[in-house]
Write a protein that holds these residues in place. Structure first.
Motif, PDB file in Angstrom:
ATOM      1  N   GLY A  56       8.008  -0.413  -7.958  1.00 40.46           N
ATOM      2  CA  GLY A  56       7.637  -1.480  -7.044  1.00 40.46           C
ATOM      3  C   GLY A  56       6.260  -2.013  -7.373  1.00 40.46           C
ATOM      4  N   GLU A  57       5.847  -3.014  -6.618  1.00 42.36           N
ATOM      5  CA  GLU A  57       4.538  -3.627  -6.804  1.00 42.36           C
ATOM      6  C   GLU A  57       3.517  -2.969  -5.880  1.00 42.36           C
ATOM      7  N   GLN A  58       2.341  -2.692  -6.415  1.00 41.41           N
ATOM      8  CA  GLN A  58       1.329  -1.982  -5.636  1.00 41.41           C
ATOM      9  C   GLN A  58       0.797  -2.791  -4.462  1.00 41.41           C
ATOM     10  N   GLN A  59       0.962  -4.095  -4.463  1.00 39.22           N
ATOM     11  CA  GLN A  59       0.501  -4.898  -3.335  1.00 39.22           C
ATOM     12  C   GLN A  59       1.569  -5.051  -2.247  1.00 39.22           C
ATOM     13  N   ASN A  60       2.739  -4.466  -2.454  1.00 35.82           N
ATOM     14  CA  ASN A  60       3.831  -4.542  -1.490  1.00 35.82           C
ATOM     15  C   ASN A  60       3.646  -3.439  -0.436  1.00 35.82           C
ATOM     16  N   ARG A  61       3.198  -3.833   0.729  1.00 35.50           N
ATOM     17  CA  ARG A  61       2.914  -2.856   1.785  1.00 35.50           C
ATOM     18  C   ARG A  61       4.156  -2.090   2.233  1.00 35.50           C
ATOM     19  N   GLU A  62       5.315  -2.729   2.199  1.00 33.67           N
ATOM     20  CA  GLU A  62       6.551  -2.040   2.577  1.00 33.67           C
ATOM     21  C   GLU A  62       6.842  -0.886   1.627  1.00 33.67           C
ATOM     22  N   VAL A  63       6.661  -1.118   0.335  1.00 36.14           N
ATOM     23  CA  VAL A  63       6.875  -0.062  -0.662  1.00 36.14           C
ATOM     24  C   VAL A  63       5.870   1.064  -0.447  1.00 36.14           C
ATOM     25  N   LEU A  64       4.607   0.711  -0.260  1.00 32.31           N
ATOM     26  CA  LEU A  64       3.572   1.729  -0.057  1.00 32.31           C
ATOM     27  C   LEU A  64       3.821   2.534   1.222  1.00 32.31           C
ATOM     28  N   ASN A  65       4.237   1.860   2.278  1.00 34.15           N
ATOM     29  CA  ASN A  65       4.543   2.579   3.522  1.00 34.15           C
ATOM     30  C   ASN A  65       5.729   3.510   3.346  1.00 34.15           C
ATOM     31  N   LYS A  66       6.751   3.066   2.610  1.00 30.26           N
ATOM     32  CA  LYS A  66       7.914   3.914   2.342  1.00 30.26           C
ATOM     33  C   LYS A  66       7.495   5.174   1.588  1.00 30.26           C
ATOM     34  N   ILE A  67       6.674   4.999   0.562  1.00 31.21           N
ATOM     35  CA  ILE A  67       6.202   6.155  -0.221  1.00 31.21           C
ATOM     36  C   ILE A  67       5.424   7.100   0.676  1.00 31.21           C
ATOM     37  N   ALA A  68       4.508   6.559   1.455  1.00 26.73           N
ATOM     38  CA  ALA A  68       3.685   7.392   2.339  1.00 26.73           C
ATOM     39  C   ALA A  68       4.559   8.140   3.346  1.00 26.73           C
ATOM     40  N   ASP A  69       5.525   7.459   3.934  1.00 33.02           N
ATOM     41  CA  ASP A  69       6.409   8.097   4.913  1.00 33.02           C
ATOM     42  C   ASP A  69       7.207   9.230   4.283  1.00 33.02           C
ATOM     43  N   GLU A  70       7.666   9.032   3.043  1.00 35.36           N
ATOM     44  CA  GLU A  70       8.535  10.024   2.390  1.00 35.36           C
ATOM     45  C   GLU A  70       7.771  11.233   1.848  1.00 35.36           C
ATOM     46  N   VAL A  71       6.586  11.010   1.281  1.00 33.68           N
ATOM     47  CA  VAL A  71       5.925  12.119   0.589  1.00 33.68           C
ATOM     48  C   VAL A  71       4.536  12.478   1.101  1.00 33.68           C
ATOM     49  N   ALA A  72       3.947  11.616   1.915  1.00 27.93           N
ATOM     50  CA  ALA A  72       2.581  11.902   2.370  1.00 27.93           C
ATOM     51  C   ALA A  72       2.373  11.409   3.802  1.00 27.93           C
ATOM     52  N   PRO A  73       3.139  11.918   4.762  1.00 22.25           N
ATOM     53  CA  PRO A  73       2.972  11.449   6.138  1.00 22.25           C
ATOM     54  C   PRO A  73       1.562  11.701   6.696  1.00 22.25           C
ATOM     55  N   ASN A  74       0.834  12.643   6.117  1.00 17.97           N
ATOM     56  CA  ASN A  74      -0.531  12.927   6.553  1.00 17.97           C
ATOM     57  C   ASN A  74      -1.561  12.231   5.678  1.00 17.97           C
ATOM     58  N   GLY A  75      -1.103  11.397   4.758  1.00 21.39           N
ATOM     59  CA  GLY A  75      -2.017  10.669   3.867  1.00 21.39           C
ATOM     60  C   GLY A  75      -2.107  11.295   2.489  1.00 21.39           C
ATOM     61  N   PHE A  76      -2.631  10.513   1.567  1.00 18.42           N
ATOM     62  CA  PHE A  76      -2.853  10.993   0.200  1.00 18.42           C
ATOM     63  C   PHE A  76      -4.263  11.557   0.085  1.00 18.42           C
ATOM     64  N   ASP A  77      -4.450  12.421  -0.891  1.00 19.01           N
ATOM     65  CA  ASP A  77      -5.777  13.021  -1.111  1.00 19.01           C
ATOM     66  C   ASP A  77      -6.551  12.243  -2.158  1.00 19.01           C
TER      67      ASP A  77
END
Length: 77
Positions: A56-77
């Protein structure tokens, strides 16, 4: 980065090209989940199952939110 080396972190790399850097991060951080995002499909041979790559594109907030929800619900380090 040395203080983080043995911690269970979740690392996100934007723009992974062929994915070689993901393998480096996996080896440098032995307890980390390594997440990559690239506009092009990327295939990684990772027997540890600690690398996951999204397309996906890094500026696509939907893609970034999906990734965060699936693998980093507490945020990335």
């Amino acid at each position: 980065l040395k203080p983080l080396r043995d911690q269970e972190i979740v690392l996100l790399e934007l723009g992974v090209a062929e994915g070689k850097s993901l393998l480096y991060w996996r080896d440098f951080f032995p307890k980390a989940q390594i997440i990559g995002l690239d506009i092009h499909p990327v295939q990684i041979n990772d027997p540890s199952n600690r690398i996951k790559v999204y397309q996906g594109e890094q500026q696509n907030r939907e893609v970034l939110n999906k990734i965060a929800d699936e693998v980093a619900p507490n945020g990335f380090d």
